[in-house]
Design a protein around this motif. Structure first.
Motif, mmCIF file in Angstrom:
data_model
loop_
_atom_site.group_PDB
_atom_site.id
_atom_site.type_symbol
_atom_site.label_atom_id
_atom_site.label_comp_id
_atom_site.label_asym_id
_atom_site.label_seq_id
_atom_site.Cartn_x
_atom_site.Cartn_y
_atom_site.Cartn_z
ATOM 1 N N PRO A 1 0.809 -1.240 0.000
ATOM 2 C CA PRO A 1 0.000 0.000 0.000
ATOM 3 C C PRO A 1 0.835 1.279 0.000
ATOM 4 C CG PRO A 1 -0.022 -0.986 2.173
ATOM 5 C CD PRO A 1 0.761 -1.923 1.299
ATOM 6 N N ILE A 2 1.796 1.341 -0.908
ATOM 7 C CA ILE A 2 2.599 2.563 -1.036
ATOM 8 C C ILE A 2 2.756 2.898 -2.515
ATOM 9 C CG2 ILE A 2 4.824 1.301 -0.983
ATOM 10 C CD1 ILE A 2 5.852 3.923 0.581
ATOM 11 N N SER A 3 2.769 4.189 -2.801
ATOM 12 C CA SER A 3 3.057 4.637 -4.161
ATOM 13 C C SER A 3 4.003 5.825 -4.070
ATOM 14 C CB SER A 3 1.768 5.024 -4.884
ATOM 15 O OG SER A 3 1.100 6.031 -4.164
ATOM 16 N N ILE A 4 4.594 6.164 -5.205
ATOM 17 C CA ILE A 4 5.537 7.289 -5.268
ATOM 18 C C ILE A 4 4.991 8.284 -6.287
ATOM 19 C CG2 ILE A 4 7.894 7.963 -5.952
ATOM 20 C CD1 ILE A 4 8.010 6.455 -3.368
ATOM 21 N N CYS A 5 5.197 9.560 -5.992
ATOM 22 C CA CYS A 5 4.795 10.595 -6.956
ATOM 23 C C CYS A 5 6.024 11.384 -7.398
ATOM 24 C CB CYS A 5 3.782 11.522 -6.304
ATOM 25 S SG CYS A 5 3.289 12.884 -7.382
ATOM 26 N N ALA A 6 6.219 11.478 -8.694
ATOM 27 C CA ALA A 6 7.333 12.244 -9.268
ATOM 28 C C ALA A 6 6.792 13.590 -9.734
ATOM 29 C CB ALA A 6 7.910 11.487 -10.460
ATOM 30 N N VAL A 7 7.539 14.645 -9.416
ATOM 31 C CA VAL A 7 7.073 15.985 -9.812
ATOM 32 C C VAL A 7 7.885 16.499 -10.984
ATOM 33 C CG1 VAL A 7 6.615 18.331 -9.038
ATOM 34 C CG2 VAL A 7 6.456 16.448 -7.411
ATOM 35 N N ASN A 8 7.283 16.436 -12.155
ATOM 36 C CA ASN A 8 7.855 17.078 -13.335
ATOM 37 C C ASN A 8 9.378 16.964 -13.434
ATOM 38 O OD1 ASN A 8 6.914 18.328 -15.552
ATOM 39 N ND2 ASN A 8 6.097 20.114 -14.451
ATOM 40 N N PHE A 9 9.881 15.746 -13.415
ATOM 41 C CA PHE A 9 11.332 15.559 -13.426
ATOM 42 C C PHE A 9 11.963 16.216 -14.655
ATOM 43 C CE2 PHE A 9 11.589 11.371 -10.774
ATOM 44 C CZ PHE A 9 11.334 12.120 -9.627
ATOM 45 N N GLY A 10 13.114 16.842 -14.439
ATOM 46 C CA GLY A 10 13.838 17.445 -15.566
ATOM 47 C C GLY A 10 14.645 16.385 -16.300
ATOM 48 N N CYS A 11 15.034 15.355 -15.573
ATOM 49 C CA CYS A 11 15.881 14.305 -16.144
ATOM 50 C C CYS A 11 15.025 13.034 -16.304
ATOM 51 C CB CYS A 11 17.055 14.076 -15.197
ATOM 52 S SG CYS A 11 18.056 12.679 -15.624
ATOM 53 N N ASP A 12 14.754 12.662 -17.542
ATOM 54 C CA ASP A 12 13.871 11.509 -17.799
ATOM 55 C C ASP A 12 14.435 10.206 -17.222
ATOM 56 O OD1 ASP A 12 12.124 13.176 -19.057
ATOM 57 O OD2 ASP A 12 12.785 12.689 -21.088
ATOM 58 N N GLU A 13 15.764 10.138 -17.135
ATOM 59 C CA GLU A 13 16.370 8.917 -16.570
ATOM 60 C C GLU A 13 15.876 8.677 -15.146
ATOM 61 O OE1 GLU A 13 20.585 9.210 -16.907
ATOM 62 O OE2 GLU A 13 20.536 8.730 -19.035
ATOM 63 N N ASN A 14 15.705 9.756 -14.395
ATOM 64 C CA ASN A 14 15.234 9.591 -13.011
ATOM 65 C C ASN A 14 13.875 8.908 -12.958
ATOM 66 O OD1 ASN A 14 17.390 10.551 -11.518
ATOM 67 N ND2 ASN A 14 16.752 12.689 -11.717
ATOM 68 N N LEU A 15 13.024 9.205 -13.937
ATOM 69 C CA LEU A 15 11.715 8.551 -13.961
ATOM 70 C C LEU A 15 11.884 7.050 -14.248
ATOM 71 C CD1 LEU A 15 8.714 9.041 -13.584
ATOM 72 C CD2 LEU A 15 8.522 9.354 -16.044
ATOM 73 N N GLY A 16 12.820 6.727 -15.124
ATOM 74 C CA GLY A 16 13.113 5.319 -15.419
ATOM 75 C C GLY A 16 13.560 4.586 -14.150
ATOM 76 N N TYR A 17 14.444 5.232 -13.374
ATOM 77 C CA TYR A 17 14.928 4.605 -12.134
ATOM 78 C C TYR A 17 13.792 4.450 -11.129
ATOM 79 C CZ TYR A 17 19.426 6.089 -14.106
ATOM 80 O OH TYR A 17 20.489 6.310 -14.928
ATOM 81 N N LEU A 18 12.884 5.408 -11.141
ATOM 82 C CA LEU A 18 11.741 5.359 -10.226
ATOM 83 C C LEU A 18 10.810 4.191 -10.585
ATOM 84 C CD1 LEU A 18 11.426 7.490 -8.049
ATOM 85 C CD2 LEU A 18 9.730 8.616 -9.451
ATOM 86 N N ILE A 19 10.607 3.994 -11.883
ATOM 87 C CA ILE A 19 9.762 2.879 -12.346
ATOM 88 C C ILE A 19 10.390 1.557 -11.908
ATOM 89 C CG2 ILE A 19 8.969 1.646 -14.427
ATOM 90 C CD1 ILE A 19 8.811 4.485 -15.771
ATOM 91 N N ARG A 20 11.683 1.479 -12.079
ATOM 92 C CA ARG A 20 12.394 0.253 -11.687
ATOM 93 C C ARG A 20 12.270 0.002 -10.179
ATOM 94 N NH1 ARG A 20 17.871 -1.607 -14.426
ATOM 95 N NH2 ARG A 20 18.077 -3.629 -13.447
ATOM 96 N N ALA A 21 12.451 1.070 -9.391
ATOM 97 C CA ALA A 21 12.335 0.938 -7.928
ATOM 98 C C ALA A 21 10.918 0.521 -7.546
ATOM 99 C CB ALA A 21 12.698 2.264 -7.259
#
Ligand SMILES: C[S@@+](CC[C@H](N)C(=O)[O-])C[C@H]1O[C@@H](n2cnc3c(N)ncnc32)[C@H](O)[C@@H]1O
Length: 189
Positions: free
Chosen positions: A30-50
């Motif tokens: 029961p946990i989720s993460i919210c990304a705020v308008n990342f400037g670096c798309d790679e960070n979103l990729g790492y977040l998806i993986r995590a």
């Protein structure tokens, strides 16, 4: 099956075959993460993986999503295994969390924020942890409507990478959840 036979099968499988197999027993927490308008798309990729590795329920993205083709390699091909909910702005995101009864926490280094060492997650409710943009951090509207937590950093650096912050929080959530499950098991047994 022995460990070595198990490994052999894994080595002979494609990534997708391995994910599909693991998905049959994988947990969603029961946990989720919210990304705020990342400037670096790679960070979103790492977040998806995590999110996929730690069994997060879903990922929220405030702002734009990069092309799926870009996210495939940076997410370790896990883009198809994580639900992504997109929001136009912080206000819409907060409205969504209220509608769905989700507790919002923000990861930010701020006056009066709670140390991660003292955070106890409430497993009876869904929690979403917001990690900030690389330059501007977590938007003020979200900070004002959430509990703020920080990860203590005794070293010389001032600030962690935003995706690494999410990894640490997801790890800690799972550690506490596992501890709780063990405790309940010992009480029943
Ligand atoms: C590189 S920081 C950006 C900081 C931004 N320049 C500011 O001053 O608000 C990106 C994000 O990583 C997260 N972060 C980094 N270090 C953290 C820590 N020690 N504790 C909690 N969150 C942290 C926060 O969500 C932050 O918004």
């Amino acid at each position: 099956m022995s460990v070595s036979a198990d490994l052999l099968i894994v080595r002979n499988q494609t990534r997708r075959q391995r994910y599909n197999q693991k998905q049959q027993t994988a947990q969603k927490n029961p946990i989720s993460i919210c990304a705020v308008n990342f400037g670096c798309d790679e960070n979103l990729g790492y977040l998806i993986r995590a999110a996929a590795c730690f069994g997060a329920e879903c990922l929220h993205v405030i702002g734009n999503l990069p092309d799926r083709a870009y996210l495939i390699p940076v997410s370790g091909s896990l883009i198809d295994y994580v639900d992504i909910i997109q929001h136009a702005n912080p206000h819409d995101f907060l409205a969504w969390t209220r509608q769905h009864d989700v507790t919002v926490m923000s990861a930010e280094i701020a006056d009066g924020s709670t140390s991660m060492y003292d955070v106890e997650f409430d497993f009876g409710r869904k929690t979403c942890v917001v990690v900030g943009n690389e330059n501007t951090g977590v938007p003020a509207e979200i900070l004002h409507n959430s509990k703020i937590l920080h990860i203590p950093m005794p070293g010389v650096g001032f600030c962690l990478n935003t995706a690494q912050t999410a990894n640490i929080i997801l790890y800690e959530f799972n550690r506490q959840l596992n501890e709780r499950v063990q405790r309940e098991y010992l009480c029943v047994g």
